[in-house]
Design an enzyme around this catalytic site. Structure first.
Site, PDB file in Angstrom:
ATOM      1  N   HIS A 196       0.826  -1.204   0.000  1.00 31.09           N
ATOM      2  CA  HIS A 196       0.000   0.000   0.000  1.00 31.09           C
ATOM      3  C   HIS A 196       0.861   1.253   0.000  1.00 31.09           C
ATOM      4  O   HIS A 196       0.520   2.259  -0.629  1.00 31.09           O
ATOM      5  CB  HIS A 196      -0.918   0.008   1.229  1.00 31.09           C
ATOM      6  CG  HIS A 196      -2.063  -0.944   1.107  1.00 31.09           C
ATOM      7  ND1 HIS A 196      -2.700  -1.476   2.201  1.00 31.09           N
ATOM      8  CD2 HIS A 196      -2.684  -1.470   0.030  1.00 31.09           C
ATOM      9  CE1 HIS A 196      -3.665  -2.277   1.782  1.00 31.09           C
ATOM     10  NE2 HIS A 196      -3.671  -2.285   0.482  1.00 31.09           N
ATOM     11  N   ARG A 298      -9.486  -4.193 -14.102  1.00 32.71           N
ATOM     12  CA  ARG A 298      -9.561  -5.248 -13.094  1.00 32.71           C
ATOM     13  C   ARG A 298     -11.025  -5.444 -12.674  1.00 32.71           C
ATOM     14  O   ARG A 298     -11.483  -4.861 -11.692  1.00 32.71           O
ATOM     15  CB  ARG A 298      -8.715  -4.870 -11.875  1.00 32.71           C
ATOM     16  CG  ARG A 298      -7.224  -4.668 -12.147  1.00 32.71           C
ATOM     17  CD  ARG A 298      -6.524  -4.304 -10.844  1.00 32.71           C
ATOM     18  NE  ARG A 298      -5.092  -4.262 -10.933  1.00 32.71           N
ATOM     19  CZ  ARG A 298      -4.382  -3.144 -11.006  1.00 32.71           C
ATOM     20  NH1 ARG A 298      -4.998  -1.966 -11.035  1.00 32.71           N
ATOM     21  NH2 ARG A 298      -3.067  -3.184 -11.052  1.00 32.71           N
ATOM     22  N   ARG A 335      -9.968  -7.581 -18.178  1.00 31.39           N
ATOM     23  CA  ARG A 335      -9.541  -8.867 -17.609  1.00 31.39           C
ATOM     24  C   ARG A 335     -10.741  -9.528 -16.943  1.00 31.39           C
ATOM     25  O   ARG A 335     -11.422  -8.912 -16.116  1.00 31.39           O
ATOM     26  CB  ARG A 335      -8.428  -8.659 -16.572  1.00 31.39           C
ATOM     27  CG  ARG A 335      -7.933  -9.978 -15.970  1.00 31.39           C
ATOM     28  CD  ARG A 335      -6.754  -9.769 -15.044  1.00 31.39           C
ATOM     29  NE  ARG A 335      -7.120  -9.061 -13.824  1.00 31.39           N
ATOM     30  CZ  ARG A 335      -6.233  -8.626 -12.920  1.00 31.39           C
ATOM     31  NH1 ARG A 335      -4.948  -8.811 -13.142  1.00 31.39           N
ATOM     32  NH2 ARG A 335      -6.624  -7.999 -11.834  1.00 31.39           N
ATOM     33  N   GLU A 423       1.325 -14.847 -16.488  1.00 33.45           N
ATOM     34  CA  GLU A 423       1.652 -14.742 -15.068  1.00 33.45           C
ATOM     35  C   GLU A 423       2.304 -16.017 -14.566  1.00 33.45           C
ATOM     36  O   GLU A 423       3.063 -16.004 -13.600  1.00 33.45           O
ATOM     37  CB  GLU A 423       0.380 -14.490 -14.253  1.00 33.45           C
ATOM     38  CG  GLU A 423      -0.374 -13.243 -14.640  1.00 33.45           C
ATOM     39  CD  GLU A 423      -1.779 -13.244 -14.087  1.00 33.45           C
ATOM     40  OE1 GLU A 423      -2.066 -12.423 -13.207  1.00 33.45           O
ATOM     41  OE2 GLU A 423      -2.591 -14.080 -14.525  1.00 33.45           O
ATOM     42  N   ASN A 446       3.660  -8.761 -11.598  1.00 31.93           N
ATOM     43  CA  ASN A 446       3.554  -9.006 -10.153  1.00 31.93           C
ATOM     44  C   ASN A 446       3.483 -10.502  -9.863  1.00 31.93           C
ATOM     45  O   ASN A 446       4.257 -11.043  -9.072  1.00 31.93           O
ATOM     46  CB  ASN A 446       2.323  -8.309  -9.583  1.00 31.93           C
ATOM     47  CG  ASN A 446       2.360  -6.807  -9.757  1.00 31.93           C
ATOM     48  OD1 ASN A 446       3.375  -6.241 -10.142  1.00 31.93           O
ATOM     49  ND2 ASN A 446       1.248  -6.155  -9.498  1.00 31.93           N
ATOM     50  N   ASP A 447       2.522 -11.175 -10.498  1.00 30.65           N
ATOM     51  CA  ASP A 447       2.383 -12.611 -10.271  1.00 30.65           C
ATOM     52  C   ASP A 447       3.496 -13.395 -10.947  1.00 30.65           C
ATOM     53  O   ASP A 447       3.977 -14.395 -10.408  1.00 30.65           O
ATOM     54  CB  ASP A 447       1.021 -13.109 -10.764  1.00 30.65           C
ATOM     55  CG  ASP A 447      -0.046 -13.007  -9.683  1.00 30.65           C
ATOM     56  OD1 ASP A 447       0.287 -13.244  -8.505  1.00 30.65           O
ATOM     57  OD2 ASP A 447      -1.205 -12.684  -9.999  1.00 30.65           O
ATOM     58  N   ARG A 457       4.718 -12.164  -3.045  1.00 29.27           N
ATOM     59  CA  ARG A 457       5.070 -10.793  -3.384  1.00 29.27           C
ATOM     60  C   ARG A 457       4.797  -9.816  -2.253  1.00 29.27           C
ATOM     61  O   ARG A 457       5.231  -8.663  -2.309  1.00 29.27           O
ATOM     62  CB  ARG A 457       4.324 -10.361  -4.639  1.00 29.27           C
ATOM     63  CG  ARG A 457       2.838 -10.159  -4.469  1.00 29.27           C
ATOM     64  CD  ARG A 457       2.162 -10.040  -5.821  1.00 29.27           C
ATOM     65  NE  ARG A 457       0.849  -9.422  -5.719  1.00 29.27           N
ATOM     66  CZ  ARG A 457      -0.092  -9.550  -6.639  1.00 29.27           C
ATOM     67  NH1 ARG A 457       0.148 -10.278  -7.696  1.00 29.27           N
ATOM     68  NH2 ARG A 457      -1.249  -8.949  -6.501  1.00 29.27           N
ATOM     69  N   CYS A 494       1.434  -5.204 -17.877  1.00 31.04           N
ATOM     70  CA  CYS A 494       0.451  -4.475 -17.074  1.00 31.04           C
ATOM     71  C   CYS A 494       0.721  -4.595 -15.579  1.00 31.04           C
ATOM     72  O   CYS A 494      -0.088  -4.178 -14.769  1.00 31.04           O
ATOM     73  CB  CYS A 494      -0.969  -4.949 -17.375  1.00 31.04           C
ATOM     74  SG  CYS A 494      -1.281  -6.687 -16.974  1.00 31.04           S
TER      75      CYS A 494
END
Length: 562
Positions: A196, A298, A335, A423, A446-447, A457, A494
């Site tokens: 965050h 998303r 997505r 991913e 990220n994944d 992560r 992305c």
């Protein structure tokens, strides 16, 4: 007060997440409730369990209302995370755990602590974004305890001059209300590139470095030079040199504000700069930025608070808001539900999985519930017809070519362009075969990073592994991009890597054709690309791929492109 005296603290290094240079005194946020107040409170002296529970309810309401009030005056990611924290403070499950502990004989503060720890254990086991909520839970516990014992809620001190905020970790309530005029940089001992703190720092546009070991050895008032590009922190640097570096950085940032798109290198290679969005409001806001469409909508974020699946018409209305915002701007990549693991959606996610990050999530949910996907595709198609916006649809968590082919068939039967996310490492290794059955690929760094490096992560202790600059991750990106080049089909990125201006250049050098990011990152990324040639990008890619570790990769690319 400025000093040129040498520091007793050596240079520190962490994971850079928002580029930029800042200089100022450290303001240290520790935010604990005073031990004296807790000791004086004791067991609270309540007549019975119901009296103690009533005190908890009052404290929870005050904490939740505080979050909600801050959310009302915040925007974007800050508003989202504050709203989620308000929901956690009001959570009936948390209240039920406190009540159970009280009835078991625990005094109120112990009952609250044990209830929070129960949820901490659950969220930690779930991994991903849910593990990141552990910081929020512990922040909520501190605020509850403060309210119960009669102290002000803990939080970040308000600096009297432009300062660097230093903390072990920062909860959404700490970061969401920050004023970038007085907090010139964020530095934390914990957290990773997708925490965050990192997300909100990007929204605020201030330099940010996370995962800095031994950071709290820095004393309040210590002058810090923070480099959000390299991740280097220098305590008590030469004051004149620090000011020069900050001035140079400010000049560069001012130049960024003049970039208005479209995305391209200095010698004219087109690179689409796209936005990540979550709903109609964020889409309308992103449409005002210099972007050419949406690279990641998303959809699951629209339904995190829904207990029952929305109808096709309800979904279509939600998707129409997003598509309509970009009807005159560019295409939108939708997505399908990335539910499961760190994003539990009540009507879709399977309960009780021992390892949900490696379980039934994303496209895999449709294997046992095909109607879930077919209804969502019907709604997306209806929104596309209603708006006339060019609509691409991609599936998350695709691992095999057969999965990609089946998904593409379902999408194309509705007149839409079909793609899949890369991913899972198997998707990258088979990218050339994936592109035989789909129209485009989108790399979710990220994944892809957490699965490639076998590292959650959100695990602070593993932040060095979940860095998208990891050579192994970049190798998989390069394989995927080369497959796209050979097939003549688009390959985008992305994940958070796309928002890093330096890494964006290397990604383009590998063959990536589009970059999708938080709208606030569009100008820094677009301007950086506009300052380099395609040949320089290719050199940067080669340097990053040849590096031994993320720090060496950053340094090599920075040296080439400075």
């Amino acid at each position: 007060m400025v000093t040129d005296s040498p520091s007793s603290v050596p240079e520190l290094r962490g994971t850079p997440v928002v580029p930029g240079v800042a200089y100022g005194p450290a303001v240290v946020a520790r935010g604990e409730v005073s031990a004296e107040a807790v000791a004086a409170f004791g067991d609270g002296g309540y007549a019975d369990d119901e009296g103690a529970l009533a005190a908890f309810d009052a404290a929870a309401a005050e904490v939740a209302d505080g979050f909600a009030t801050k959310a009302e005056s915040a925007t974007g990611a800050a508003a989202e995370v504050l709203g989620a924290s308000a929901g956690l403070a009001r959570d009936r499950g948390l209240r039920g755990a406190v009540r159970k502990n009280l009835r078991g004989g625990s005094p109120l503060l112990v009952a609250v602590h044990d209830a929070v720890e129960q949820f901490v254990g659950t969220f930690t086991k779930m991994g991903g974004l849910m593990a990141e909520r552990v910081t929020d839970l512990r922040d909520i516990e501190k605020r509850l305890v403060a309210r119960i014992v009669g102290e002000p809620e803990p939080g970040v001190p308000t600096p009297s001059e432009p300062s660097v905020l230093v903390a072990e970790d920062l909860a959404p309530a700490d970061t969401a209300g920050l004023d970038p005029a007085v907090v010139v940089a964020l530095v934390t001992e914990r957290g990773g590139p997708t925490s965050h703190t990192a997300i909100i720092a990007r929204q605020l546009g201030i330099p940010c470095v996370v995962g800095v070991a031994d950071l709290l050895a820095v004393e309040a008032g210590t002058l810090l030079l923070v480099d959000g590009t390299t991740g280097l922190l220098t305590p008590d640097p030469d004051a004149d040199e620090a000011r020069r570096l900050v001035a140079d950085d400010a000049e560069r940032r001012a130049a960024l504000e003049t970039w208005s798109g479209p995305g391209a290198t200095a010698d004219g290679l087109a690179v689409k700069v796209l936005a990540n969005v979550a709903d109609g409001e964020s889409a309308r806001s992103a449409a005002t930025a210099p972007v050419e469409g949406v690279g990641l909508f998303r959809t699951e974020l629209c339904f995190l608070n829904r207990s029952e699946e929305p109808s096709v018409d309800e979904q279509a209305a939600i998707y129409t808001e997003v598509l309509a915002a970009f009807g005159d701007v560019g295409h939108v990549v939708v997505r399908t539900l990335d539910a499961g693991s760190d994003k539990p959606v009540a009507f879709a996610t399977l309960a009780g999985e021992e390892n949900p990050a490696l379980g039934v999530r994303g496209l895999r949910l449709s294997f046992g519930n095909p109607g879930l996907l077919s209804r969502q595709l019907d709604a997306i198609a209806a929104a596309a017809r209603a708006t006339g916006t060019e609509t691409w649809v991609m599936a998350p968590m695709v691992a095999t070519v057969a999965e990609a082919a089946d998904f593409a068939s379902a999408v194309r039967s509705r007149g839409l362009k079909a793609g899949v996310m890369v991913e899972v490492p198997s998707a990258a290794l088979l990218a050339h075969r994936m592109l035989e059955v789909v129209d485009f690929l989108s790399i979710g760094t990220n994944d892809l990073t957490q699965y490639t490096m076998a590292a959650d992560r959100m695990a602070t202790d593993l932040a060095h592994l979940t860095d998208p600059w990891q050579p192994a991750v970049l190798q998989l990106v390069a394989i995927t991009a080369e497959a796209g080049r050979q097939a003549g089909k688009p390959v985008g990125v992305c994940g958070e890597a796309a928002a890093d201006p330096l890494l964006a250049c290397a990604l383009v050098g590998m063959g990536v054709t589009s970059l999708s990011m938080a709208a606030a990152a569009a100008r820094p990324v677009g301007a950086r690309l506009a300052s380099v040639t395609h040949d320089q990008c290719e050199e940067a890619a080669e340097a990053a791929l040849a590096a031994a570790d993320p720090a060496a990769a950053r340094a090599a690319v920075l040296a080439l492109l400075s």
